[in-house]
Design a protein around this motif. Sequence first.
Motif, PDB file in Angstrom:
ATOM      1  N   MET A   1      18.097 -22.880  11.574  1.00 18.79           N
ATOM      2  CA  MET A   1      19.312 -22.086  11.360  1.00 18.79           C
ATOM      3  C   MET A   1      19.589 -22.003   9.861  1.00 18.79           C
ATOM      4  O   MET A   1      19.783 -23.021   9.204  1.00 18.79           O
ATOM      5  CB  MET A   1      20.515 -22.721  12.067  1.00 18.79           C
ATOM      6  CG  MET A   1      21.817 -21.938  11.883  1.00 18.79           C
ATOM      7  SD  MET A   1      23.274 -22.800  12.552  1.00 18.79           S
ATOM      8  CE  MET A   1      22.895 -22.829  14.300  1.00 18.79           C
ATOM      9  N   ASN A   2      19.580 -20.785   9.328  1.00 20.56           N
ATOM     10  CA  ASN A   2      19.925 -20.597   7.923  1.00 20.56           C
ATOM     11  C   ASN A   2      20.401 -19.169   7.698  1.00 20.56           C
ATOM     12  O   ASN A   2      20.483 -18.371   8.638  1.00 20.56           O
ATOM     13  CB  ASN A   2      18.748 -20.947   7.004  1.00 20.56           C
ATOM     14  CG  ASN A   2      17.486 -20.176   7.345  1.00 20.56           C
ATOM     15  OD1 ASN A   2      17.540 -19.031   7.800  1.00 20.56           O
ATOM     16  ND2 ASN A   2      16.327 -20.794   7.120  1.00 20.56           N
ATOM     17  N   ARG A   3      20.710 -18.863   6.449  1.00 24.10           N
ATOM     18  CA  ARG A   3      21.295 -17.563   6.136  1.00 24.10           C
ATOM     19  C   ARG A   3      20.280 -16.429   6.170  1.00 24.10           C
ATOM     20  O   ARG A   3      20.662 -15.269   6.285  1.00 24.10           O
ATOM     21  CB  ARG A   3      21.945 -17.617   4.750  1.00 24.10           C
ATOM     22  CG  ARG A   3      23.151 -18.531   4.668  1.00 24.10           C
ATOM     23  CD  ARG A   3      23.662 -18.641   3.260  1.00 24.10           C
ATOM     24  NE  ARG A   3      22.669 -19.244   2.377  1.00 24.10           N
ATOM     25  CZ  ARG A   3      22.843 -19.444   1.072  1.00 24.10           C
ATOM     26  NH1 ARG A   3      23.969 -19.040   0.491  1.00 24.10           N
ATOM     27  NH2 ARG A   3      21.911 -20.011   0.349  1.00 24.10           N
ATOM     28  N   GLY A   4      19.001 -16.749   6.062  1.00 26.90           N
ATOM     29  CA  GLY A   4      17.972 -15.713   6.072  1.00 26.90           C
ATOM     30  C   GLY A   4      16.618 -16.298   5.753  1.00 26.90           C
ATOM     31  O   GLY A   4      16.503 -17.431   5.254  1.00 26.90           O
ATOM     32  N   LEU A   5      15.582 -15.538   6.041  1.00 24.98           N
ATOM     33  CA  LEU A   5      14.225 -16.007   5.823  1.00 24.98           C
ATOM     34  C   LEU A   5      13.882 -16.013   4.336  1.00 24.98           C
ATOM     35  O   LEU A   5      14.380 -15.190   3.563  1.00 24.98           O
ATOM     36  CB  LEU A   5      13.239 -15.126   6.589  1.00 24.98           C
ATOM     37  CG  LEU A   5      13.366 -15.163   8.113  1.00 24.98           C
ATOM     38  CD1 LEU A   5      12.438 -14.155   8.745  1.00 24.98           C
ATOM     39  CD2 LEU A   5      13.071 -16.575   8.640  1.00 24.98           C
ATOM     40  N   SER A   6      13.027 -16.944   3.946  1.00 25.77           N
ATOM     41  CA  SER A   6      12.603 -17.078   2.559  1.00 25.77           C
ATOM     42  C   SER A   6      11.208 -16.496   2.381  1.00 25.77           C
ATOM     43  O   SER A   6      10.294 -16.800   3.164  1.00 25.77           O
ATOM     44  CB  SER A   6      12.599 -18.563   2.159  1.00 25.77           C
ATOM     45  OG  SER A   6      11.943 -18.763   0.937  1.00 25.77           O
ATOM     46  N   ALA A   7      11.045 -15.669   1.346  1.00 26.53           N
ATOM     47  CA  ALA A   7       9.715 -15.136   1.050  1.00 26.53           C
ATOM     48  C   ALA A   7       8.834 -16.201   0.416  1.00 26.53           C
ATOM     49  O   ALA A   7       7.616 -16.220   0.603  1.00 26.53           O
ATOM     50  CB  ALA A   7       9.840 -13.934   0.114  1.00 26.53           C
TER      51      ALA A   7
END
Length: 350
Positions: free
Chosen positions: A91-97
């Motif tokens: 669960m987080n704010r968005g995916l990391s590139a």
Amino acid sequence: MCIPFILPKSAGKGSNDAVFVGAPRYRDHSHCLAEQLPYNVIPRPSVIYWSVRQNRKEESIMKVLFIGGSGLISSASSELAVARGMELFVMNRGLSARYPLPAGAVHWQADVRQAPDAAARLLQGHFFDAVVDWVAYTAADIEQDIGLFRNRTRQFVFISSASAYQKPPGHYLISEDTPLANPFWDYSRNKIACEERLLAAYRQEGFPITIVRPSLTYGPTQIPLCMGSWQHPWTALDRMRRGQKIIVPGDGTSLWVMTWNGDFAKGFVGLLGREQAIGHAFHITSDEVLTWDQLTVQACMPWAWSLTSSTSRRTWIAASLAARTWQPAGRQGAAWCSTTARSSASCLTL
């Protein structure tokens, strides 16, 4: 309760794998039920639990939630958790590139701090064997976590920091029993406050906590130096190549340990689902102790380590240190400064 000295699966003589620094409470575990744990072997795709109270094995898939899970340290733990057959939710704010989630992990997009109601809706109907909060920094964050995960997990793991240990240190060896006190950094004091709130919840209501204190950890995108840009770590090496000064702590002879994120993951993932770890704090670091001058030399020599895409692990070539000679500043080469407490500096070049 007896707590075994847990080693990563592949740790052993001659291994560069991380270990927990600090002796176990009991050297002889023959009298201790926890010694019967198969803690060095984790089967796939199932995870073995050992019921200390009932003295029997219970085998099932471990269900784990990471809050965060896509940073420098946590990404390696996410990869290893999935590789070991755990059912991982992130669960987080968005995916990391930069640090993508491993295939097989379930992604929940929610900001647990700014939108706790949305996070609570995602959690409805779920119970976890372990919940890890990688992004809790204040006592208010912990208060929120206790409310969210009370009766929703068998183990709540808080990521603290080795910077919380006593400053200035009373002894050069630091263990989990070293007092927590850092008057120099708000970040560390906030981590201490988080630990204190969690320990109170454990004592007062049995909230199942485990505390983990990482030290300076690096990985494929981070150069192992403490004084530089976190977002642009290559700038320190660029200065060395151009013969410019960089800062080395103290006079360069103080001791430190650097931890590869994959080594940290081995110790960390091994703690998940461990009933014996409830109520305890652990720090996970490398067992290779070097001076800051030695660390700087190794960081600035491109041939001092090798990275392979298949394993993403570093291999130090320690023999390089024996062949190095210190020379006065001003000659062509990589230069750095060792500063003392009086702010004087001596510049050296390699």
